[in-house]
Design a protein around this motif. Structure first.
Motif, PDB file in Angstrom:
ATOM      1  N   THR A  79       0.828  -1.209   0.000  1.00  0.00           N
ATOM      2  CA  THR A  79       0.000   0.000   0.000  1.00  0.00           C
ATOM      3  C   THR A  79       0.856   1.250   0.000  1.00  0.00           C
ATOM      4  OG1 THR A  79      -1.795  -1.147   1.148  1.00  0.00           O
ATOM      5  CG2 THR A  79      -1.772   1.269   1.267  1.00  0.00           C
ATOM      6  N   GLU A  80       1.882   1.285   0.826  1.00  0.00           N
ATOM      7  CA  GLU A  80       2.743   2.474   0.885  1.00  0.00           C
ATOM      8  C   GLU A  80       3.491   2.680  -0.423  1.00  0.00           C
ATOM      9  OE1 GLU A  80       2.820   4.780   3.662  1.00  0.00           O
ATOM     10  OE2 GLU A  80       0.979   3.590   3.590  1.00  0.00           O
ATOM     11  N   VAL A  81       3.921   1.595  -1.037  1.00  0.00           N
ATOM     12  CA  VAL A  81       4.586   1.672  -2.337  1.00  0.00           C
ATOM     13  C   VAL A  81       3.620   2.191  -3.392  1.00  0.00           C
ATOM     14  CG1 VAL A  81       5.391   0.149  -4.190  1.00  0.00           C
ATOM     15  CG2 VAL A  81       6.429   0.007  -1.915  1.00  0.00           C
ATOM     16  N   ALA A  82       2.374   1.707  -3.362  1.00  0.00           N
ATOM     17  CA  ALA A  82       1.375   2.159  -4.334  1.00  0.00           C
ATOM     18  C   ALA A  82       1.126   3.652  -4.196  1.00  0.00           C
ATOM     19  CB  ALA A  82       0.075   1.378  -4.146  1.00  0.00           C
ATOM     20  N   LYS A  83       1.064   4.144  -2.981  1.00  0.00           N
ATOM     21  CA  LYS A  83       0.817   5.571  -2.762  1.00  0.00           C
ATOM     22  C   LYS A  83       1.921   6.427  -3.390  1.00  0.00           C
ATOM     23  CE  LYS A  83      -0.280   6.322   1.626  1.00  0.00           C
ATOM     24  NZ  LYS A  83      -0.359   6.023   3.096  1.00  0.00           N
ATOM     25  N   LEU A  84       3.158   5.981  -3.272  1.00  0.00           N
ATOM     26  CA  LEU A  84       4.264   6.724  -3.868  1.00  0.00           C
ATOM     27  C   LEU A  84       4.204   6.695  -5.390  1.00  0.00           C
ATOM     28  CD1 LEU A  84       7.132   5.505  -1.511  1.00  0.00           C
ATOM     29  CD2 LEU A  84       6.110   7.787  -1.557  1.00  0.00           C
ATOM     30  N   ALA A  85       3.942   5.518  -5.963  1.00  0.00           N
ATOM     31  CA  ALA A  85       3.885   5.402  -7.418  1.00  0.00           C
ATOM     32  C   ALA A  85       2.714   6.191  -7.989  1.00  0.00           C
ATOM     33  CB  ALA A  85       3.788   3.929  -7.814  1.00  0.00           C
ATOM     34  N   LEU A  86       1.569   6.156  -7.325  1.00  0.00           N
ATOM     35  CA  LEU A  86       0.404   6.886  -7.819  1.00  0.00           C
ATOM     36  C   LEU A  86       0.581   8.389  -7.682  1.00  0.00           C
ATOM     37  CD1 LEU A  86      -2.239   4.405  -6.453  1.00  0.00           C
ATOM     38  CD2 LEU A  86      -1.974   5.024  -8.866  1.00  0.00           C
TER      39      LEU A  86
END
Length: 618
Positions: A316-323
């Motif tokens: 989830t934290e990785v997705a937030k950065l990529a998005l």
């Protein structure tokens, strides 16, 4: 680590030798398999199945929509992308919208119309890589449109929610979608005779040529330079009601259709878990998946378990950065300087990975690839009291503007999410094909939804409203302007091993597409699950992003997670700072996949969620 074997799956992973088709509708899967049974290749089958999807999932896609394709021909080792995203009209200038007093592109109606890219892309795929003639791949779609198909429950529900709009403002849509003035019942036999006639006329244009490729070109020309383009151009001159609450004519013309051509290009790629993962360019959100994999490859996944709080938090934290990078940097590279190489570089991933901490991070945090300051839309404000719309040029961490999420939005039907005027948004379809020779292709058809714009008289189709994904604010990488590809969420995936395509996959789901695919790929490539087990495993996604669709709602720290993750995991995620919304047990993600095992056997799987996707093969 040893493969993880779940106690059970909803279906078996299909294994065979002749061919496999997996899609978001059983009739499309069966139609594509029929092509493989009769000697067609994966590309012929994909065209046939995709055209059937346009007919039988009209609330999720249509012949007037758009379609990105990613595939690989057997033996070539070189994956390709076809950009089937239509462009905005030549008249789509900032002044044109300012003159209308609009500050956002309406999500429905005529103003958001772009060139319908789907049919031209199917014809390009057929001409370049297929072997069948136009009529052969069109016949199943013609038959379902002419003779009828069972209307999906979701399609019936969508029609019901826009019935008053149709009756009051869109009479051409009422004539088709409200037969005898009533909402058609779920499962009832539904026909679209005008669409059947349109498809028949396109097939007839091809039949006039003995040469196969000349026939394909004739069908394409009939659509983009002939009767379809002329009908679309005339229709969009008429003002219709849109989500602004007013009537507007469109800007798209027949000349815009005639000027458009499909683009073939090399995919963006990263290496992950012994494979190469390939995606579209930044005119779609595909690189979001690649950025997530880059970040995850530096985390110690060996110490995590599928569905654990540790894994869900990290993903989830990785997705937030990529998005956040998507929202700051992605757009049409023909009109914006997108630093894609820097965004996908290992060095940038190392820098961004350091931001992943033990607690859920607040704020939208785009990075600075190559040292360039990110710029975000005006929906985002700078925490250091920068003026609205400055995008947080590095003086402080940008945070969301206070926009509340809609209430009572079900997780299991993404196509039900309301637009600004209360009408449902459209969603998407997906299909994957692998054949006996090793050709592999993944396609994500979308747009041209029955609820997005009124039916074009005589054609039985709606035109894509994809321009709603552009910002009227200028100076962004995804700003409104002439002949631009809106940055979509459509995101098929191809996976290669040792230079050979071994897997095609994807899912409907808008902003969630490149989130739901991450746990699937981890389950399969890292944890060793078979395709069906990887699809069936509990899923989740974050809503800590700027929505790609009108209205641009934001849910800070939002994490939607299937209840099957278990109360202990969900409580742990709450303690880490996530605002958890518990979704029904089988509601998130509608993945399908098809590919080749290491021993050369073919395999496929499709989700049981929503009870309509199926994989077939032998």
């Amino acid at each position: 680590m040893p493969p993880v074997t779940p106690a059970h799956t909803t279906r078996p992973e299909l294994v065979g030798t002749l061919g496999m088709v997996a899609s978001s509708h059983w009739l499309a899967s069966a139609s594509g398999m029929g092509v493989l049974e009769r000697g067609g290749n994966a590309f012929d089958a994909a065209v046939c199945a995709g055209l059937v999807l346009h007919v039988v999932e009209p609330h999720l896609n249509g012949l007037g929509g758009d379609v990105p394709v990613i595939g690989c021909r057997a033996g070539s080792g070189e994956p390709f992308v076809l950009c089937g995203q239509g462009t905005t009209p030549a008249a789509a200038t900032p002044a044109a919208m300012a003159d209308l007093g609009l500050d956002v592109v309406p999500g429905t109606g005529h103003l958001a119309a772009v060139v319908p890219g789907a049919f031209g892309t199917w014809m390009d795929l057929l001409a370049r890589y297929g072997t069948w003639r136009v009529r052969d791949v069109l016949e199943p779609a013609i038959g379902y449109a002419r003779d009828g198909f069972p209307l999906l429950r979701q399609a019936s529900a969508t029609i019901a929610r826009v019935a008053d709009l149709f009756r009051d403002h869109w009479p051409t849509s009422a004539a088709l979608w409200l037969p005898d003035g009533d909402v058609p019942a779920p499962g009832s036999r539904f026909r679209n005779p005008d669409l059947a006639a349109t498809l028949e006329a396109l097939a007839a244009a091809a039949d006039a040529h003995a040469d196969r490729e000349a026939g394909v070109e004739a069908a394409r020309a009939a659509f983009y330079e002939g009767f379809v383009a002329e009908a679309v151009g005339r229709w969009l001159e008429r003002p219709v009601r849109d989500s602004s609450g007013r009537d507007h004519a469109g800007l798209l013309t027949a000349d815009d259709l005639a000027a458009w051509r499909v683009r073939e290009e090399a995919p963006a790629t990263v290496d992950f878990a012994g494979t190469t993962v390939a995606k579209t360019g930044p005119w779609g959100q595909g690189p979001v998946l690649l950025q997530q994999l880059r970040l995850l490859e530096g985390l110690d996944l060996a110490d995590t378990a599928p569905g654990s709080a540790e894994l869900v938090h990290a993903v989830t934290e990785v997705a937030k950065l990529a998005l956040a990078d998507r929202d700051a940097w992605y757009g049409d590279p023909d009109h914006a300087d997108v630093p894609l190489a820097a965004l996908l570089s290992p060095a940038y991933a190392d820098e961004r990975r350091a931001l992943v901490g033990p607690r859920a991070a607040d704020g939208l945090r785009p990075g600075a690839p190559d040292g360039r300051a990110p710029r975000l839309p005006a929906l985002v404000v700078d925490a250091a009291d920068a003026p609205r719309g400055s995008g947080g040029a590095g003086t402080g961490e940008p945070t969301f503007a206070p926009v509340a999420p809609p209430e009572d939005v079900p997780d299991d039907l993404p196509d039900d999410l309301p637009a600004a005027d209360g009408t449902p948004r459209g969603d998407t379809c997906h299909l994957d094909v692998v054949d006996r020779w090793g050709n592999v292709v993944a396609v994500t058809p979308s747009g041209g939804w029955l609820q997005s714009s009124p039916v074009v008289p005589g054609l039985g189709l709606q035109v894509s409203t994809r321009a709603q994904m552009l910002w009227l604010e200028q100076g962004l990488t995804s700003s409104w302007g002439p002949r631009r590809r809106p940055r979509t969420t459509l995101s098929p995936t191809l996976v290669l091993r040792d230079g050979r395509a071994v897997l095609a996959c994807g899912t409907p789901g808008g902003d969630q597409q490149d989130q739901w695919q991450v746990p699937f790929l981890l389950n399969h490539l890292v944890y060793g699950m078979d395709l069906q087990a990887a699809i069936d495993a509990p899923s989740w996604h974050t809503t800590h992003l700027v929505s790609s669709f009108d209205p641009r709602v934001v849910e800070p720290l939002g994490l939607h997670a299937e209840e099957r993750l278990g109360p202990d995991v969900l409580d742990d995620l709450r303690r880490r700072g996530h605002r958890v919304t518990v979704a029904p047990a089988w509601s998130l993600g509608r993945l399908s996949a098809a590919g080749t095992r290491p021993d050369g056997m073919l395999r496929a799987a499709a989700t049981s969620r929503s009870m309509q996707a199926y994989a077939v093969g032998r």
